[in-house]
Design an enzyme around this catalytic site. Structure first.
Site, PDB file in Angstrom:
ATOM      1  N   GLY A  55      75.416  27.747 -29.311  1.00  0.00           N
ATOM      2  CA  GLY A  55      75.106  27.590 -30.728  1.00  0.00           C
ATOM      3  C   GLY A  55      74.026  26.539 -30.885  1.00  0.00           C
ATOM      4  O   GLY A  55      73.782  25.755 -29.962  1.00  0.00           O
ATOM      5  N   CYS A  82      77.409  26.700 -22.821  1.00  0.00           N
ATOM      6  CA  CYS A  82      76.380  25.904 -23.504  1.00  0.00           C
ATOM      7  C   CYS A  82      77.001  25.021 -24.597  1.00  0.00           C
ATOM      8  O   CYS A  82      77.766  24.114 -24.271  1.00  0.00           O
ATOM      9  CB  CYS A  82      75.292  26.836 -24.051  1.00  0.00           C
ATOM     10  SG  CYS A  82      73.799  25.947 -24.445  1.00  0.00           S
ATOM     11  N   TYR A  83      76.758  25.295 -25.873  1.00  0.00           N
ATOM     12  CA  TYR A  83      77.390  24.483 -26.919  1.00  0.00           C
ATOM     13  C   TYR A  83      78.920  24.549 -26.775  1.00  0.00           C
ATOM     14  O   TYR A  83      79.624  23.557 -26.976  1.00  0.00           O
ATOM     15  CB  TYR A  83      76.960  24.981 -28.299  1.00  0.00           C
ATOM     16  CG  TYR A  83      77.654  24.292 -29.459  1.00  0.00           C
ATOM     17  CD1 TYR A  83      77.235  23.034 -29.888  1.00  0.00           C
ATOM     18  CD2 TYR A  83      78.744  24.887 -30.106  1.00  0.00           C
ATOM     19  CE1 TYR A  83      77.873  22.392 -30.938  1.00  0.00           C
ATOM     20  CE2 TYR A  83      79.381  24.255 -31.165  1.00  0.00           C
ATOM     21  CZ  TYR A  83      78.950  23.005 -31.570  1.00  0.00           C
ATOM     22  OH  TYR A  83      79.577  22.365 -32.608  1.00  0.00           O
ATOM     23  N   HIS A 169      73.665  29.784 -19.111  1.00  0.00           N
ATOM     24  CA  HIS A 169      74.079  31.046 -19.740  1.00  0.00           C
ATOM     25  C   HIS A 169      74.359  32.122 -18.685  1.00  0.00           C
ATOM     26  O   HIS A 169      73.425  32.759 -18.201  1.00  0.00           O
ATOM     27  CB  HIS A 169      72.989  31.529 -20.696  1.00  0.00           C
ATOM     28  CG  HIS A 169      72.870  30.678 -21.904  1.00  0.00           C
ATOM     29  ND1 HIS A 169      73.610  30.905 -23.049  1.00  0.00           N
ATOM     30  CD2 HIS A 169      72.133  29.575 -22.151  1.00  0.00           C
ATOM     31  CE1 HIS A 169      73.327  29.987 -23.947  1.00  0.00           C
ATOM     32  NE2 HIS A 169      72.430  29.162 -23.431  1.00  0.00           N
ATOM     33  N   GLU A 171      75.523  34.967 -19.170  1.00  0.00           N
ATOM     34  CA  GLU A 171      75.360  36.309 -19.738  1.00  0.00           C
ATOM     35  C   GLU A 171      73.942  36.855 -19.643  1.00  0.00           C
ATOM     36  O   GLU A 171      73.725  38.050 -19.814  1.00  0.00           O
ATOM     37  CB  GLU A 171      75.827  36.310 -21.202  1.00  0.00           C
ATOM     38  CG  GLU A 171      74.962  35.530 -22.190  1.00  0.00           C
ATOM     39  CD  GLU A 171      75.231  34.027 -22.225  1.00  0.00           C
ATOM     40  OE1 GLU A 171      75.838  33.506 -21.275  1.00  0.00           O
ATOM     41  OE2 GLU A 171      74.817  33.373 -23.196  1.00  0.00           O
ATOM     42  N   ASP A 227      74.955  57.576 -35.591  1.00  0.00           N
ATOM     43  CA  ASP A 227      76.169  56.867 -36.007  1.00  0.00           C
ATOM     44  C   ASP A 227      77.030  57.703 -36.950  1.00  0.00           C
ATOM     45  O   ASP A 227      78.242  57.837 -36.751  1.00  0.00           O
ATOM     46  CB  ASP A 227      75.817  55.523 -36.676  1.00  0.00           C
ATOM     47  CG  ASP A 227      74.931  54.676 -35.797  1.00  0.00           C
ATOM     48  OD1 ASP A 227      74.930  54.916 -34.578  1.00  0.00           O
ATOM     49  OD2 ASP A 227      74.245  53.779 -36.317  1.00  0.00           O
ATOM     50  N   LYS A 367      75.552  50.305 -29.887  1.00  0.00           N
ATOM     51  CA  LYS A 367      74.885  51.616 -29.965  1.00  0.00           C
ATOM     52  C   LYS A 367      75.120  52.477 -28.712  1.00  0.00           C
ATOM     53  O   LYS A 367      75.430  53.661 -28.826  1.00  0.00           O
ATOM     54  CB  LYS A 367      73.382  51.382 -30.148  1.00  0.00           C
ATOM     55  CG  LYS A 367      72.605  52.626 -30.516  1.00  0.00           C
ATOM     56  CD  LYS A 367      72.775  52.907 -31.973  1.00  0.00           C
ATOM     57  CE  LYS A 367      71.908  54.016 -32.475  1.00  0.00           C
ATOM     58  NZ  LYS A 367      72.037  54.125 -33.939  1.00  0.00           N
TER      59      LYS A 367
END
Ligand code: XMP
Length: 511
Positions: A55, A82-83, A169, A171, A227, A367
């Site tokens: 964040g 991180c944060y 990070h 990710e 969708d 998606k």
């Protein structure tokens, strides 16, 4: 109960990506705002683990987002990123301050010691940093488990209580062993089974929807996009003829689009379907309008009007289906049931028509997950994998005033481009590609005759998120074939040009 991980969001730009990476390991993950998750809720949901995201804040700012300290009393494994790592340290009583060696951004070398989080990770590997603050001392029970040249506490762990923090990070793809670290957290620390699949999602949703909507009449606006198509088929599997789909042909569709929707949903899936031919009324309202935003506004309003009229004709309907997907939910602010995709053709509908409920069966899916569900439900690949198409349709691809004649020219030119892209040998199909009918005419020569016809522009872009885009390097042979076919086969087109503008400064659409 389905096993799942809570991704507690502190406003980080990668929060969705963390959830995505976890789901790619076949563990369901949901992102929730740090502001509205109480300990009681977390316990009720039965999460196997919690990830605190990054964040933009500093933990020592009085307004920075926090978590309920009671969370630390739960026997649920936690990974702070991180944060989230700094906050975990701070709220457990350690010291966090601006990094001594200044901010650290980008790729750095990580060195680690023994930790469950670093199983099968080499002692030195590349990781991605982006921080200004740093953890200076670890809380009681924790040890430092990794460092970089300028970050002495790049990771910490309390193995006994299964608490982990990483300053980098895991990710992002630049962290070489990031996925391995997330897998270690999921499978070694949280003991997840990793058995979540899209087929499970579809069958569980169908059963839940059947139970929740039994005896109700449900209406779905089909747009022809991925969708709403997947949402409609899911609903149809659940409640059959209690679902009615309305497809509005506003005359701004691509060649063959209406027929394809009728074929797939009406004939193949045998859904109750109303196709509204509203071409004339849309064209009448768009007569003389040249301003792009004016076109969008008219189309949005007219769509709602047509939909309302059809809904009235069908008699009382209880529930409206929305094709909202996960990024829409997260981007529109945190997930109350009232979140509605601000797509032109459904925004504003529920309140005005008076449905007692809205159902959004895809609101937890990304998606590509929606596409996987669609394929699993037997929706044809051409429909499920199709490129995005703007709500206002060809109206924003015909420059200037829209007329039936101009639309016809554009449809033919666009169909030729699509056909040739589909036929072209193996190459990277662009993320979006289409023809635009400019408002310009140009001189040409055909046989011995002078011609004076329209200029058609071809647009093709490569992008991940449509926020930025690069013009696609289409093979010259393909461009040549498309140009030659359009000028030969589409009457009144004398010239074809290729748009080589990136976004920014251009946008994907011309209007
Ligand atoms: P732009 O032109 O904004 O396009 O760079 C980015 C993506 O959004 C689509 N787009 C729209 N979609 N209603 C929609 O539903 C609209 O008014 C609209 N305008 C642009 C565009 O096709 C591209 O995928």
């Amino acid at each position: 109960m389905q096993e799942k991980i809570l991704v507690l969001d502190f406003g980080g730009q990668y929060s969705l990506l963390i959830a995505r990476r976890i789901r790619q390991q076949h563990v369901f993950a949901e992102v929730r705002s740090s502001c509205d998750m109480t300990v009681a809720q977390i316990q009720r949901e039965g999460y196997k683990g919690i990830v605190f995201t990054g964040g933009p804040s500093s933990v020592y700012d009085s307004v920075s987002p926090r978590f309920d300290p009671e969370i630390l009393r739960l026997a649920i494994p936690i990974l702070g990123i991180c944060y989230g790592h700094q906050l975990l340290a701070w709220m457990a009583g350690a010291e966090v301050c601006p990094a001594e060696n200044g901010s650290e951004y980008g790729r750095v070398t990580l060195r680690h010691t023994e930790s469950a989080l670093f199983r099968h990770v080499p002692p030195e590997s590349a990781c991605w940093m982006s921080h200004t603050d740093a953890v200076r001392s670890v809380p009681a029970g924790f040890t430092v488990t990794a460092s970089t040249e300028s970050c002495p506490c790049a990771a910490m762990a309390d193995e006994k209580r299964k608490r982990y923090g990483v300053q980098f990070h895991p990710e992002v793809t630049h962290t070489e062993y990031g996925i391995q670290m997330l897998r270690n957290f999921l499978f070694s620390v949280c003991d997840c089974a990793g058995d979540w699949t899209m087929e499970d999602f579809a069958s569980t949703s169908i059963e839940t929807l059947r139970w929740e909507l039994s005896g109700k009449r449900v209406l779905c606006a089909l747009s022809g996009g991925v969708d709403s198509a997947v949402a409609a088929v899911l609903l149809h599997r659940a409640i059959g003829d209690d679902l009615t789909c309305v497809f509005v042909d506003h005359g701004l569709l691509r060649k063959g689009e209406r027929e394809q929707v009728e074929q797939v949903f009406g004939c193949r899936f045998r859904m109750r379907m109303v196709v509204v031919d509203a071409r004339e009324r849309f064209l009448a309202r768009l007569k003389g309008v040249t301003d792009p935003e004016g076109k969008r506004k008219i189309i949005g309003e007219e769509f709602i009007r047509v939909f309302e009229e059809e809904a009235k004709k069908l008699g009382k309907q209880d529930v409206l289906v929305q094709g909202t997907i996960y990024p829409d939910v997260v981007e529109s602010g945190w997930g109350s049931a009232a979140v509605i995709k601000s797509h032109h053709n459904v925004g504003g509908l529920p309140g005005r028509i008076g449905f007692s409920g809205i159902v959004e069966p895809l609101r937890m899916l990304f998606k590509d997950e929606v596409r996987a569900v669609g394929l699993g439900l037997g929706i044809p690949e051409e429909l499920v994998m199709r490129q995005p198409f703007p709500g206002p349709g060809l109206a924003v691809r015909v420059m200037g005033e829209i007329t039936e004649k101009k639309l016809r020219v554009l449809r033919e030119a666009d169909a030729i481009l699509c056909e040739e892209v589909a036929k072209a040998g193996p190459f990277n199909v662009p993320s979006q590609y289409f023809a635009v009918l400019t408002d310009t005419r140009s001189v040409g020569v055909m046989g011995d005759e002078r011609t004076y016809g329209w200029v058609v522009a071809l647009r093709a872009v490569d992008t991940d998120d449509f926020m930025t885009a690069d013009w696609a390097r289409l093979p010259y042979e393909l461009l040549e074939k498309v140009s030659s076919r359009i000028t030969n086969e589409v009457r009144s087109v004398s010239r074809v040009v290729y748009d080589i503008t990136s976004k920014p400064p251009g946008t994907v659409e011309w209007e």
